[in-house]
Scaffold this active site. Structure first.
Site, PDB file in Angstrom:
ATOM      1  N   CYS A  12       1.125  -1.256   0.002  1.00 54.09           N
ATOM      2  CA  CYS A  12      -0.052  -0.015   0.155  1.00 54.09           C
ATOM      3  C   CYS A  12       0.931   1.187  -0.063  1.00 54.09           C
ATOM      4  CB  CYS A  12      -0.860  -0.131   1.249  1.00 54.09           C
ATOM      5  SG  CYS A  12       0.080   0.283   2.758  1.00 54.09           S
ATOM      6  N   HIS A  42       5.647  -6.431   7.964  1.00 47.54           N
ATOM      7  CA  HIS A  42       5.282  -7.802   8.363  1.00 47.54           C
ATOM      8  C   HIS A  42       5.704  -8.671   7.213  1.00 47.54           C
ATOM      9  CE1 HIS A  42       3.154  -6.652  11.876  1.00 47.54           C
ATOM     10  NE2 HIS A  42       2.168  -6.131  11.280  1.00 47.54           N
ATOM     11  N   GLU A 129      -0.594  -0.498  15.791  1.00 50.69           N
ATOM     12  CA  GLU A 129      -1.205   0.931  15.605  1.00 50.69           C
ATOM     13  C   GLU A 129      -2.391   1.500  16.428  1.00 50.69           C
ATOM     14  OE1 GLU A 129      -3.344   1.093  11.825  1.00 50.69           O
ATOM     15  OE2 GLU A 129      -4.702   2.169  12.610  1.00 50.69           O
ATOM     16  N   THR A 165      -7.164   1.508  11.029  1.00 53.39           N
ATOM     17  CA  THR A 165      -7.278   1.721   9.663  1.00 53.39           C
ATOM     18  C   THR A 165      -7.492   0.279   8.636  1.00 53.39           C
ATOM     19  OG1 THR A 165      -4.828   1.468   9.649  1.00 53.39           O
ATOM     20  CG2 THR A 165      -5.511   3.587   9.559  1.00 53.39           C
ATOM     21  N   SER A 221       0.703 -10.439   9.654  1.00 52.38           N
ATOM     22  CA  SER A 221      -0.144  -9.349   9.090  1.00 52.38           C
ATOM     23  C   SER A 221      -1.496  -9.484   9.289  1.00 52.38           C
ATOM     24  CB  SER A 221       0.361  -9.169   7.852  1.00 52.38           C
ATOM     25  OG  SER A 221      -0.524  -8.366   7.019  1.00 52.38           O
ATOM     26  N   SER A 222      -2.132  -8.363  10.176  1.00 55.39           N
ATOM     27  CA  SER A 222      -3.365  -8.298  10.410  1.00 55.39           C
ATOM     28  C   SER A 222      -4.179  -8.103   8.965  1.00 55.39           C
ATOM     29  CB  SER A 222      -3.856  -7.470  11.638  1.00 55.39           C
ATOM     30  OG  SER A 222      -3.688  -6.014  11.158  1.00 55.39           O
TER      31      SER A 222
HETATM   32  S1  SF4 Z   1      -2.970   2.953   6.881  1.00 56.80           S
HETATM   33 FE1  SF4 Z   1      -1.953   1.071   6.954  1.00 56.80          FE
HETATM   34  S2  SF4 Z   1      -2.735  -0.037   5.043  1.00 56.80           S
HETATM   35 FE2  SF4 Z   1      -3.293   2.304   4.645  1.00 56.80          FE
HETATM   36  S3  SF4 Z   1      -1.893   3.029   3.544  1.00 56.80           S
HETATM   37 FE3  SF4 Z   1      -1.274   3.650   5.561  1.00 56.80          FE
HETATM   38  S4  SF4 Z   1       0.185   1.704   6.053  1.00 56.80           S
HETATM   39 FE4  SF4 Z   1      -0.952   1.051   4.302  1.00 56.80          FE
END
Ligand code: SF4
Length: 285
Positions: A12, A42, A129, A165, A221-222
């Site tokens: 991402c 992860h 997080e 998130t 990794s969730s």
């Molecule tokens: S919030 Fe998490 S999944 Fe979304 S872009 Fe950021 S790091 Fe990636």
């Protein structure tokens, strides 16, 4: 045989950015030691590669080992306010790659906590997080991850809810229904990030069309685990794998349409290795 890749899969934006900045920092050739707080993503292959280049992973309990001038990368999951203060006092150089989407959640929590709201974080209380976000309201947030846990909350005067998130949209909506009844004044922010949503929707759509589905990503990794859950509902032959090595002939030999998705911490080269392995088993490599 057909191999179909989910429309959105793999790294991402936040993780891509974190890895790029980490490698950039390595490229600067500085003499001071470089650490990451927890594994930067992860993904065992990436973590191993960074270790080979001298980057050491430190857990929070070991931060006292840092000396003035050491460099510490804060990964995309972010950290608490307390920890920033601690690192500043120690004179540690912080390379902050907290994902901007996570930063946004931290800012909301800090703002509403200061305004006197109680805070609810919908998510996994053990996820870094969520632990980090809670650190922006003096660790006073109520953390719930089920309808039942939400039902058990007391009644609040003023309540502010945010989401982890990587939450599944439907899960958030269900819990939100309960939270609405739990406060006189209620504000909420759907802070599920776009990347997660797009990956989940694409995995959902693809797993309905295939005979076998491979979900690639770290076992811890969730966001990958959530993709697996979504795919399992649609495709009984769903396998969560970390690398191409785990693909066995019997998983695919009877099947013609094979789907692939990958968690947000999975580099493209791992996806390519999986495609090549499937092709070689099928004699099409
Ligand atoms: S919030 Fe998490 S999944 Fe979304 S872009 Fe950021 S790091 Fe990636």
């Amino acid at each position: 045989m057909k191999i179909l890749i989910a429309e959105h899969a793999g790294f991402c934006f936040g993780v891509k950015r974190a890895i790029e900045i980490a490698y950039e920092e390595l490229g600067k050739g500085k003499k001071t030691k470089l650490y990451t707080l927890g594994e930067i993503i992860h993904n065992p292959q990436v973590v191993k590669d960074l270790a080979k280049r001298g980057v050491e992973v430190l857990e929070e309990k070991d931060l006292y080992k840092l000396s003035k001038g050491d460099r510490l990368i804060i990964r995309s999951h972010g950290i608490s306010k307390k920890l920033y203060n601690f690192l500043e006092q120690k004179g540690v150089e912080v390379i902050d790659v907290t994902c901007p989407f996570v930063k946004k959640v931290q800012n909301i929590v800090e703002e509403y906590y200061k305004k006197g709201y109680d805070i609810v974080i919908v998510g996994d209380k053990n996820h870094p997080e969520v632990i980090g976000v809670n650190g922006w309201c003096d660790d006073k947030a109520y953390i719930v991850n089920s309808v039942e846990e939400a039902e058990n909350l007391p009644f609040f005067e003023r309540l502010c809810a945010v989401s982890q998130t990587t939450l599944i949209e439907k899960h958030w909506e269900e819990i939100l229904q309960v939270l609405r009844r739990k406060a006189k004044e209620f504000v909420y922010f759907n802070t599920i990030c776009d990347a997660t949503q797009k990956r989940q929707e694409a995995a959902d759509a693809l797993s309905k069309k295939v005979d076998v589905m491979f979900v690639i990503g770290g076992k811890h990794s969730s966001n990958t685990q959530k993709l697996r859950k979504i795919c399992e509902k649609n495709c009984k032959n769903t396998y969560h794998i970390e690398s191409a090595d785990e693909i066995m002939e019997e998983m695919i030999k009877e099947h013609e349409v094979i789907g692939i998705t990958a968690g947000a911490s999975t580099p493209d080269y791992v996806i390519d290795e999986v495609i090549n392995k499937i092709k070689s088993i099928k004699g099409e490599g």
